[in-house]
Write a protein that holds these residues in place. Structure first.
Motif, PDB file in Angstrom:
ATOM      1  N   PHE A 143      26.564 -22.968  -6.508  1.00 36.90           N
ATOM      2  CA  PHE A 143      27.858 -22.419  -6.106  1.00 36.90           C
ATOM      3  C   PHE A 143      28.025 -21.006  -6.674  1.00 36.90           C
ATOM      4  O   PHE A 143      28.410 -20.071  -5.971  1.00 36.90           O
ATOM      5  CB  PHE A 143      29.012 -23.292  -6.613  1.00 36.90           C
ATOM      6  N   ARG A 144      27.747 -20.875  -7.963  1.00 32.43           N
ATOM      7  CA  ARG A 144      27.965 -19.604  -8.643  1.00 32.43           C
ATOM      8  C   ARG A 144      27.021 -18.528  -8.114  1.00 32.43           C
ATOM      9  O   ARG A 144      27.404 -17.369  -7.961  1.00 32.43           O
ATOM     10  CB  ARG A 144      27.822 -19.785 -10.151  1.00 32.43           C
ATOM     11  N   ARG A 145      25.792 -18.928  -7.819  1.00 34.61           N
ATOM     12  CA  ARG A 145      24.832 -17.949  -7.305  1.00 34.61           C
ATOM     13  C   ARG A 145      25.298 -17.417  -5.952  1.00 34.61           C
ATOM     14  O   ARG A 145      25.261 -16.198  -5.704  1.00 34.61           O
ATOM     15  CB  ARG A 145      23.447 -18.597  -7.158  1.00 34.61           C
ATOM     16  N   VAL A 146      25.760 -18.313  -5.068  1.00 36.53           N
ATOM     17  CA  VAL A 146      26.204 -17.881  -3.741  1.00 36.53           C
ATOM     18  C   VAL A 146      27.430 -16.978  -3.849  1.00 36.53           C
ATOM     19  O   VAL A 146      27.509 -15.933  -3.195  1.00 36.53           O
ATOM     20  CB  VAL A 146      26.509 -19.107  -2.850  1.00 36.53           C
ATOM     21  N   PHE A 147      28.389 -17.352  -4.685  1.00 34.61           N
ATOM     22  CA  PHE A 147      29.589 -16.536  -4.816  1.00 34.61           C
ATOM     23  C   PHE A 147      29.294 -15.190  -5.485  1.00 34.61           C
ATOM     24  O   PHE A 147      29.942 -14.185  -5.174  1.00 34.61           O
ATOM     25  CB  PHE A 147      30.669 -17.297  -5.579  1.00 34.61           C
ATOM     26  N   GLU A 148      28.327 -15.166  -6.371  1.00 32.71           N
ATOM     27  CA  GLU A 148      27.921 -13.886  -6.956  1.00 32.71           C
ATOM     28  C   GLU A 148      27.336 -12.975  -5.886  1.00 32.71           C
ATOM     29  O   GLU A 148      27.565 -11.759  -5.891  1.00 32.71           O
ATOM     30  CB  GLU A 148      26.915 -14.112  -8.084  1.00 32.71           C
ATOM     31  N   PRO A 156      36.781 -17.033 -15.149  1.00 34.78           N
ATOM     32  CA  PRO A 156      38.015 -17.780 -14.851  1.00 34.78           C
ATOM     33  C   PRO A 156      38.430 -17.721 -13.377  1.00 34.78           C
ATOM     34  O   PRO A 156      38.928 -18.707 -12.837  1.00 34.78           O
ATOM     35  CB  PRO A 156      39.060 -17.104 -15.737  1.00 34.78           C
ATOM     36  N   VAL A 157      38.230 -16.561 -12.720  1.00 35.93           N
ATOM     37  CA  VAL A 157      38.646 -16.427 -11.318  1.00 35.93           C
ATOM     38  C   VAL A 157      37.853 -17.385 -10.430  1.00 35.93           C
ATOM     39  O   VAL A 157      38.403 -18.083  -9.577  1.00 35.93           O
ATOM     40  CB  VAL A 157      38.483 -14.986 -10.830  1.00 35.93           C
ATOM     41  N   ASP A 159      36.195 -20.077 -11.454  1.00 34.66           N
ATOM     42  CA  ASP A 159      36.527 -21.449 -11.843  1.00 34.66           C
ATOM     43  C   ASP A 159      37.820 -21.905 -11.174  1.00 34.66           C
ATOM     44  O   ASP A 159      37.918 -23.044 -10.693  1.00 34.66           O
ATOM     45  CB  ASP A 159      36.667 -21.547 -13.367  1.00 34.66           C
ATOM     46  N   ARG A 160      38.819 -21.011 -11.136  1.00 35.44           N
ATOM     47  CA  ARG A 160      40.089 -21.354 -10.505  1.00 35.44           C
ATOM     48  C   ARG A 160      39.908 -21.554  -8.999  1.00 35.44           C
ATOM     49  O   ARG A 160      40.512 -22.448  -8.394  1.00 35.44           O
ATOM     50  CB  ARG A 160      41.114 -20.263 -10.786  1.00 35.44           C
ATOM     51  N   LEU A 161      39.061 -20.731  -8.383  1.00 32.31           N
ATOM     52  CA  LEU A 161      38.776 -20.876  -6.956  1.00 32.31           C
ATOM     53  C   LEU A 161      38.173 -22.241  -6.660  1.00 32.31           C
ATOM     54  O   LEU A 161      38.592 -22.927  -5.712  1.00 32.31           O
ATOM     55  CB  LEU A 161      37.817 -19.771  -6.507  1.00 32.31           C
ATOM     56  N   LEU A 162      37.218 -22.670  -7.442  1.00 26.57           N
ATOM     57  CA  LEU A 162      36.506 -23.922  -7.173  1.00 26.57           C
ATOM     58  C   LEU A 162      37.405 -25.150  -7.319  1.00 26.57           C
ATOM     59  O   LEU A 162      37.164 -26.178  -6.688  1.00 26.57           O
ATOM     60  CB  LEU A 162      35.292 -24.055  -8.096  1.00 26.57           C
ATOM     61  N   ARG A 163      38.442 -25.044  -8.136  1.00 27.73           N
ATOM     62  CA  ARG A 163      39.318 -26.209  -8.300  1.00 27.73           C
ATOM     63  C   ARG A 163      40.610 -26.088  -7.488  1.00 27.73           C
ATOM     64  O   ARG A 163      41.526 -26.896  -7.635  1.00 27.73           O
ATOM     65  CB  ARG A 163      39.637 -26.443  -9.777  1.00 27.73           C
TER      66      ARG A 163
END
Length: 333
Positions: A143-148, A156-157, A159-163
Motif C-alpha cells: 500500500f505504502r509503496r503504491v501511494f508513494e 500520519p496523513v 495512515d489517516r487515509l488508510l483508516r
C-alpha cells in the motif's frame, strides 16, 4: 515497440426501438508498451462504448465486427468466465465517478486489501467482514509503496487515509485511492475514464500531477474531453467523431496543429477566452441511427466539399499521424 492493445475496425451496435445505434463505427487504434494514449471527442462520439467494449461491459451493445487484440491475444469473443480473469488483473479501469466507485461500508485499507486478495487468489469484501486486522505487513508495505509512487509520503496523513471511509475523503483523494487500487493489481493496461471531471481547480491540479507521475511507467488509455488532462497524461491522442477515429498523432502536434476540421473546432471551443462568443462544434448532435452518407461530419463542416457528402474519407497516414479527411493529402504537419 510492441503494441499492448490493438483495435481494428471495431463496430459496436445497440438495437433500440428506434433503430440500430452505431456507437462505434470502425474504430482502429493501438497503444504501445509504456505509452499513454488519450481519446478525445464530444459526448456521444463513442469514447465510453469503446473502452467498455475492451472489457466486454458494453451490453446490451454487440460487437458486430472488428477485433481487439491484447498482448497478441484476440479477446474480441472471449467467454465471460475468461474475461473475468482479465478484468482488473490485465485491464484495470479507474471509473469516472469516484463518489460512488468505492464501497461506503468499508475503510480504504479493507478495500485495498480486497484488491490484493483478488490479485493473488480471489476474494471479496464480504470475506473481510468482522476482521480487525485486514492487512498483513507485506500488504501494508505494498500500500505504502503504491501511494508513494502517487506522491504520498509515509506518515500520519497516509495512515489517516488508510483508516478513513470514502465519504471522509475529498474527490481528488478518492480518485487517487481508485488509481492505487488499480495499480495494486499490476495491470498491463490502465484505463482512466474522465479523470478530471467534477473536480475543482486545486483538486484537478493534484489529479493532473498524479497522471504525470504515471506517464511512461505503465501503458494507459485516458478517456477525456479535457485538453489539459490529455496534454499532461498522454504521449499520443486520438480524436473521435461519429464512432470512429478521425485524427491521431503525437499530442503536441495534434493539439497545436490539427488537420481535421472537427479537431480544430473542438480545440477552439475549449480554448476560447472569457467573453468570446461560443462557436458550436456542430449544429446538432450526430444521429447515430441515421448516418449521413460520406463523411459523418460533413453536414456541420465549414470546409466541406461535394465529395464529402458522397465518399467516406480514407485514413491517410504520415509521420506517425493519421487523418480521415478528404482535404488532407498526407503532408507533414
Amino acid at each position: 515497440m510492441n503494441a499492448v492493445l490493438k483495435v481494428t475496425d471495431l463496430h459496436v451496435y445497440f438495437d433500440t426501438s428506434a433503430g440500430t445505434v452505431r456507437a462505434n463505427n470502425g474504430v482502429s487504434l493501438q497503444v504501445r508498451e509504456g505509452e499513454s494514449l488519450g481519446i478525445m471527442g464530444e459526448s456521444g462520439c463513442g469514447k465510453t462504448v469503446l473502452f467498455l467494449s475492451l472489457l466486454h461491459l458494453q451490453q446490451p451493445g454487440r460487437i458486430v465486427r472488428g477485433s481487439v487484440v491484447l498482448d497478441g491475444r484476440d479477446i474480441t469473443h472471449l467467454r465471460e468466465s475468461e474475461m473475468e480473469r482479465l478484468r482488473g488483473r490485465v485491464i484495470a479501469l479507474v471509473p469516472q465517478n469516484q463518489a460512488t466507485a468505492l464501497n461506503p461500508a468499508y475503510i480504504i485499507r479493507q478495500q485495498l486489501t480486497e484488491a490484493l486478495k483478488i490479485r493473488h487468489s480471489g476474494g471479496s469484501l464480504h470475506s473481510l467482514a468482522g476482521r480487525q486486522n485486514t492487512g498483513s505487513q507485506s500488504a501494508e508495505s505494498e500500500f505504502r509503496r503504491v501511494f508513494e509512487d502517487l506522491g504520498f509520503e509515509a506518515g500520519p496523513v497516509l495512515d489517516r487515509l488508510l483508516r478513513s471511509y470514502p465519504h471522509q475523503l475529498s474527490g481528488g483523494m478518492r480518485q487517487r485511492v481508485l488509481i492505487a487500487m488499480a495499480l495494486l493489481m499490476k495491470p498491463r493496461l490502465l484505463i482512466a475514464d474522465e479523470p478530471t471531471t467534477a473536480l475543482d481547480r486545486a483538486i484537478k491540479a493534484q489529479s493532473l500531477n498524479t497522471l504525470q507521475r504515471l506517464r511512461g511507467s505503465l501503458t494507459m488509455l485516458v478517456i477525456s474531453h479535457d485538453v489539459e488532462a490529455i496534454s499532461a497524461a498522454c504521449d499520443r491522442v486520438a480524436i473521435m467523431y461519429g464512432g470512429r477515429v478521425v485524427e491521431s498523432g503525437a499530442c503536441p502536434e495534434v493539439l497545436s496543429q490539427p488537420h481535421h476540421p472537427y479537431t480544430r473546432l473542438l480545440l477552439a471551443a475549449q480554448r476560447r477566452r472569457r467573453g468570446e462568443p461560443l462557436q458550436a462544434v456542430a449544429a446538432e448532435t450526430l444521429n447515430l441511427i441515421d448516418f449521413p452518407c460520406g463523411c459523418p461530419f460533413h453536414p456541420a463542416c465549414p470546409e466541406a466539399m461535394p465529395v464529402c457528402a458522397i465518399e467516406t474519407p480514407p485514413e491517410r497516414c504520415t509521420d506517425g499521424a493519421m487523418v480521415a479527411c478528404h482535404r488532407f493529402t498526407g503532408e507533414a504537419r
